[in-house]
Design a protein around this motif. Sequence first.
Motif, mmCIF file in Angstrom:
data_model
loop_
_atom_site.group_PDB
_atom_site.id
_atom_site.type_symbol
_atom_site.label_atom_id
_atom_site.label_comp_id
_atom_site.label_asym_id
_atom_site.label_seq_id
_atom_site.Cartn_x
_atom_site.Cartn_y
_atom_site.Cartn_z
ATOM 1 N N SER A 48 -8.399 -43.456 14.180
ATOM 2 C CA SER A 48 -8.786 -43.896 12.676
ATOM 3 C C SER A 48 -10.497 -44.469 12.933
ATOM 4 N N GLU A 49 -10.947 -44.735 11.731
ATOM 5 C CA GLU A 49 -12.269 -44.938 11.846
ATOM 6 C C GLU A 49 -12.439 -46.444 12.919
ATOM 7 N N PHE A 50 -11.636 -47.251 12.981
ATOM 8 C CA PHE A 50 -11.884 -48.317 14.010
ATOM 9 C C PHE A 50 -11.151 -48.419 15.042
ATOM 10 N N GLN A 51 -10.349 -47.345 15.273
ATOM 11 C CA GLN A 51 -9.474 -47.474 16.458
ATOM 12 C C GLN A 51 -8.931 -46.058 16.968
ATOM 13 N N ASP A 52 -8.740 -45.962 18.246
ATOM 14 C CA ASP A 52 -8.209 -44.684 19.010
ATOM 15 C C ASP A 52 -7.026 -45.135 19.577
ATOM 16 N N GLN A 53 -5.836 -44.784 19.488
ATOM 17 C CA GLN A 53 -4.565 -44.862 20.189
ATOM 18 C C GLN A 53 -4.136 -43.687 20.716
ATOM 19 N N ILE A 54 -4.178 -43.708 22.001
ATOM 20 C CA ILE A 54 -3.565 -42.735 22.852
ATOM 21 C C ILE A 54 -2.614 -43.026 23.837
ATOM 22 N N GLU A 55 -1.535 -42.151 23.732
ATOM 23 C CA GLU A 55 -0.257 -42.278 24.563
ATOM 24 C C GLU A 55 -0.221 -41.284 25.443
ATOM 25 N N LEU A 56 -0.279 -41.422 26.690
ATOM 26 C CA LEU A 56 -0.062 -40.564 27.924
ATOM 27 C C LEU A 56 1.430 -40.837 28.503
ATOM 28 N N VAL A 57 2.066 -39.702 28.629
ATOM 29 C CA VAL A 57 3.483 -39.653 29.061
ATOM 30 C C VAL A 57 3.443 -38.528 30.475
ATOM 31 N N GLY A 58 4.100 -39.189 31.286
ATOM 32 C CA GLY A 58 4.119 -38.282 32.494
ATOM 33 C C GLY A 58 5.162 -37.132 32.626
ATOM 34 N N PRO A 59 5.356 -36.208 33.450
ATOM 35 C CA PRO A 59 6.472 -35.335 33.509
ATOM 36 C C PRO A 59 7.872 -35.977 33.409
ATOM 37 N N LEU A 60 8.702 -35.396 32.497
ATOM 38 C CA LEU A 60 10.049 -35.879 32.509
ATOM 39 C C LEU A 60 10.113 -37.100 31.761
ATOM 40 N N ALA A 61 9.132 -37.383 31.283
ATOM 41 C CA ALA A 61 9.109 -38.847 30.656
ATOM 42 C C ALA A 61 8.746 -39.990 31.573
ATOM 43 N N GLN A 62 8.662 -39.796 32.705
ATOM 44 C CA GLN A 62 8.221 -40.707 33.669
ATOM 45 C C GLN A 62 6.844 -41.357 33.728
ATOM 46 N N GLY A 63 6.553 -42.384 33.326
ATOM 47 C CA GLY A 63 5.347 -43.148 33.206
ATOM 48 C C GLY A 63 4.825 -43.064 31.839
ATOM 49 N N ARG A 64 4.451 -44.132 31.276
ATOM 50 C CA ARG A 64 4.132 -44.030 29.704
ATOM 51 C C ARG A 64 2.964 -45.064 29.816
ATOM 52 N N LEU A 65 1.949 -44.476 29.264
ATOM 53 C CA LEU A 65 0.769 -45.440 29.196
ATOM 54 C C LEU A 65 0.141 -45.219 27.744
ATOM 55 N N ARG A 66 0.089 -46.385 27.029
ATOM 56 C CA ARG A 66 -0.631 -46.844 25.809
ATOM 57 C C ARG A 66 -1.929 -47.255 25.944
ATOM 58 N N ILE A 67 -3.040 -46.636 25.419
ATOM 59 C CA ILE A 67 -4.348 -46.868 25.146
ATOM 60 C C ILE A 67 -4.729 -47.156 23.920
ATOM 61 N N ALA A 68 -5.279 -48.528 23.801
ATOM 62 C CA ALA A 68 -6.076 -48.631 22.241
ATOM 63 C C ALA A 68 -7.186 -49.119 22.566
ATOM 64 N N VAL A 69 -8.373 -48.428 22.022
ATOM 65 C CA VAL A 69 -9.680 -48.475 22.190
ATOM 66 C C VAL A 69 -10.281 -48.795 21.047
ATOM 67 N N THR A 70 -10.929 -49.918 20.964
ATOM 68 C CA THR A 70 -11.899 -50.518 19.658
ATOM 69 C C THR A 70 -13.468 -50.469 20.166
ATOM 70 N N PRO A 71 -14.462 -50.402 19.262
ATOM 71 C CA PRO A 71 -15.680 -50.489 20.057
ATOM 72 C C PRO A 71 -15.810 -51.735 21.020
ATOM 73 N N GLU A 72 -14.993 -52.868 20.660
ATOM 74 C CA GLU A 72 -15.280 -53.913 21.708
ATOM 75 C C GLU A 72 -14.476 -53.986 22.825
ATOM 76 N N ARG A 73 -13.282 -53.336 22.909
ATOM 77 C CA ARG A 73 -12.240 -53.544 23.880
ATOM 78 C C ARG A 73 -11.474 -52.417 24.307
ATOM 79 N N VAL A 74 -10.774 -52.402 25.357
ATOM 80 C CA VAL A 74 -9.942 -51.480 25.768
ATOM 81 C C VAL A 74 -8.551 -52.251 26.155
ATOM 82 N N GLU A 75 -7.374 -51.644 25.499
ATOM 83 C CA GLU A 75 -5.997 -52.193 25.702
ATOM 84 C C GLU A 75 -5.165 -51.259 26.468
ATOM 85 N N LEU A 76 -4.826 -51.677 27.858
ATOM 86 C CA LEU A 76 -3.811 -50.673 28.347
ATOM 87 C C LEU A 76 -2.590 -51.224 28.403
ATOM 88 N N ASP A 77 -1.317 -50.569 28.225
ATOM 89 C CA ASP A 77 0.186 -50.954 27.951
ATOM 90 C C ASP A 77 0.706 -49.973 28.826
#
Length: 170
Positions: A48-77
């Motif tokens: 969206s104009e103010f945020q990128d939400q990127i979800e990465l999921v490993g093979p066989l649904a192993q390891g899920r990482l959610r990345i939220a990026v705004t101009p000021e910060r990065v959140e990893l979950d």
Amino acid sequence: MSPQKPLEVYQLKAMRHLQQQKNWEFEGRLALANDKDSVSVSINWRHSEFQDQIELVGPLAQGRLRIAVTPERVELDDGENRRVFNGSADVVLSEQLGVDLPVSSLKFWVLGVNDPGQDYIEQPEGFYQGKWLVRYREMQTVNADTLPKKMTAEKDKARIKLIVDQWVLL
């Protein structure tokens, strides 16, 4: 028999208007590699104009990482830990993931266009920008637009390979 529709050819000039696309999302597969490591994941990227939400999921649904990026910060979950970092998303992600993921430019590259904030040199099937060689191997029609299906980006020993299975322009 009807003749097969010719494959869409990559043309940067015809796609320039996509730099203005404020909201989009896609699902696909992403491979990241450097001289030490390589990883293949499923990717779901919502922009969206103010945020990128990127979800990465490993093979066989192993390891899920959610990345939220705004101009000021990065959140990893990763489901167990949520960490917040201030600063450039490209630097934070490179340090935390151990591979280059230039999100600030990649959010344009995935649409098939150069980052308008940086110089670039047009190349056959793509362009060279920020020390990355970006190439589009296959295109697909989405609504009235032509968008990437397969792209690669290479810089030194770093390599990004993306296959987009489904686009949604909002």
